[in-house]
Enzyme design. Structure first.
Site, PDB file in Angstrom:
ATOM      1  N   HIS A  20      79.405  57.131 -40.145  1.00 49.58           N
ATOM      2  CA  HIS A  20      78.960  57.249 -38.640  1.00 49.58           C
ATOM      3  C   HIS A  20      79.993  57.469 -37.498  1.00 49.58           C
ATOM      4  O   HIS A  20      80.026  58.243 -36.744  1.00 49.58           O
ATOM      5  CB  HIS A  20      78.071  55.923 -38.295  1.00 49.58           C
ATOM      6  CG  HIS A  20      77.639  55.783 -37.133  1.00 49.58           C
ATOM      7  ND1 HIS A  20      76.187  56.407 -36.621  1.00 49.58           N
ATOM      8  CD2 HIS A  20      78.133  55.442 -35.754  1.00 49.58           C
ATOM      9  CE1 HIS A  20      76.090  56.234 -35.588  1.00 49.58           C
ATOM     10  NE2 HIS A  20      77.028  55.878 -34.880  1.00 49.58           N
ATOM     11  N   GLU A  21      81.209  56.417 -37.808  1.00 47.36           N
ATOM     12  CA  GLU A  21      82.178  56.791 -36.796  1.00 47.36           C
ATOM     13  C   GLU A  21      83.116  57.804 -36.962  1.00 47.36           C
ATOM     14  O   GLU A  21      83.548  58.466 -36.171  1.00 47.36           O
ATOM     15  CB  GLU A  21      83.118  55.308 -36.919  1.00 47.36           C
ATOM     16  CG  GLU A  21      82.285  54.034 -36.769  1.00 47.36           C
ATOM     17  CD  GLU A  21      81.769  53.948 -35.207  1.00 47.36           C
ATOM     18  OE1 GLU A  21      82.012  54.591 -34.514  1.00 47.36           O
ATOM     19  OE2 GLU A  21      80.762  53.212 -35.382  1.00 47.36           O
ATOM     20  N   HIS A  24      81.564  60.493 -34.771  1.00 48.06           N
ATOM     21  CA  HIS A  24      82.144  60.490 -33.371  1.00 48.06           C
ATOM     22  C   HIS A  24      83.598  60.764 -33.432  1.00 48.06           C
ATOM     23  O   HIS A  24      84.063  61.678 -32.461  1.00 48.06           O
ATOM     24  CB  HIS A  24      82.161  58.858 -33.030  1.00 48.06           C
ATOM     25  CG  HIS A  24      80.722  58.544 -32.642  1.00 48.06           C
ATOM     26  ND1 HIS A  24      79.785  59.070 -32.213  1.00 48.06           N
ATOM     27  CD2 HIS A  24      80.274  57.322 -33.335  1.00 48.06           C
ATOM     28  CE1 HIS A  24      78.696  58.304 -32.264  1.00 48.06           C
ATOM     29  NE2 HIS A  24      78.854  57.160 -32.789  1.00 48.06           N
TER      30      HIS A  24
END
Length: 355
Positions: A20-21, A24
């Site tokens: 997920h990170e 980003h």
């Protein structure tokens, strides 16, 4: 058993948070935005290393993570030279792309995992009949236990899922079925009847059925890379759809909030999947990755979905949402998130004592 649960859930959450990170992080870097921190976990820093401008580290509480971007808060002090790399100075479409990348990577991860599983091979039920219900259309047509259905309306059948799909969607029209009984081919004609059944949510529905059940025999089905990729997309979409329907039914009061689970339930399920093998474990990981993506896209301030909502409003209106409104919404979002965490922990504890 407790040790296995803890280790498996740490690995599970670690991978999903990293994915997920990473979304980003990569889109921010591609967009020319500075990344100051990349953390797996919250709370006190345990271990890490600074490479260039980015500090990579692992924190104590493994229930999330974050990427700290340059100038992502209006209170951040940045020099004139750094303004072009500041998050808040970017065009709103870039900001939307960076925020949406986390959940998008969770969905992509699930697609890739499912595709790999399909290429390795999954066990599927054969089209062999395991049982026939008395008085059913199949019983009246003379179908018996041990018969293998090989063709329905000219379509070759290789597994039970294909067979069931055709029958459920037959709408009561006559079906021409070819069966193999003791290496002898026999053609039959029969119609599925509409019967009361229950869906995965426990709701009563009407389904067309022949009155047959599958035998426990399975075969390993493997797909080529192209087929596996599309099957991965299909599986990801199906789980996403079911999850969204569950959320809607929960809001409508048709599905009990008691079905929600938290870290304890996830740890128990992760430990159970590990004991079953690596494939069940990574399948469960992909399933949770989809859920993580969906949760983060909910329009709740403090989550990615809440930020996206603000940026979409900005894109439509041409001006940023008032800072006071955003701060108030984020406080409300934080309270809602805490309440949700309390609920899932309560459900987890209740399950333990009810065993």
């Amino acid at each position: 058993m407790v040790g296995i649960n803890i280790i498996s859930v740490v690995i599970l959450l670690g991978v999903l948070i990293f994915v997920h990170e990473l979304g980003h992080f990569l889109v921010a870097k591609y967009s020319g935005v500075g990344v100051l921190k990349f953390s797996l976990g919250f709370g006190p820093r345990l271990v890490g290393k600074k490479i260039g401008e980015t500090d990579y580290f692992i924190s104590l509480i493994p229930l999330g993570g974050y990427v700290k971007l340059l100038g992502e808060s209006a209170d951040d002090e940045i020099s004139k030279n750094e303004e072009r790399r500041s998050f808040l100075k970017q065009h709103v479409l870039k900001k939307i792309g960076i925020v949406a990348a986390g959940p998008v990577f969770n969905f992509l991860f699930a697609i890739i995992v499912f595709a790999i599983i399909y290429m390795i091979g999954i066990p599927v039920l054969t089209s062999e009949i395991g049982g026939v219900q008395d008085g059913s259309p199949a019983f009246k047509a003379g179908i018996k236990k041990g018969d293998i259905i090989s063709v329905i309306d000219g379509k070759d059948i290789s597994n039970w899922a294909e067979l069931a799909d055709i029958i459920v969607n037959s709408e009561g029209k006559e079906l021409q079925i070819t069966i193999n009984r003791d290496n002898k081919i026999k053609d039959l004609r029969l119609k599925a009847e509409l019967v009361k059944s229950k869906n995965i949510f426990g709701e009563e529905i009407d389904l067309y059925k022949l009155g047959i059940s599958a035998s426990p025999n399975t075969i390993i089905e493997r797909l080529n890379p192209f087929e596996a990729f599309w099957a991965g997309i299909g599986q990801t979409w199906y789980i996403t759809k079911i999850t969204l329907i569950s959320v809607v039914k929960m809001v409508e009061g048709k599905l009990s909030p008691k079905t929600l689970g938290g870290p304890i339930l996830i740890a128990q399920m992760a430990g159970a999947r590990v004991q079953e093998g690596i494939i069940p474990f990574v399948f469960f990981m992909a399933l949770l990755s989809i859920n993580l993506g969906i949760i983060n896209l909910l329009p709740i301030p403090i989550l990615d979905g809440g930020h996206l909502l603000f940026y979409i409003i900005e894109l439509i209106s041409g001006r940023e949402v008032n800072v006071k409104w955003r701060e108030m919404a984020q406080q409300i979002g934080f309270v809602l998130l805490v309440m949700l965490m309390i609920l899932v922990f309560y459900n987890d504890i209740l399950r333990i004592f009810n065993k």
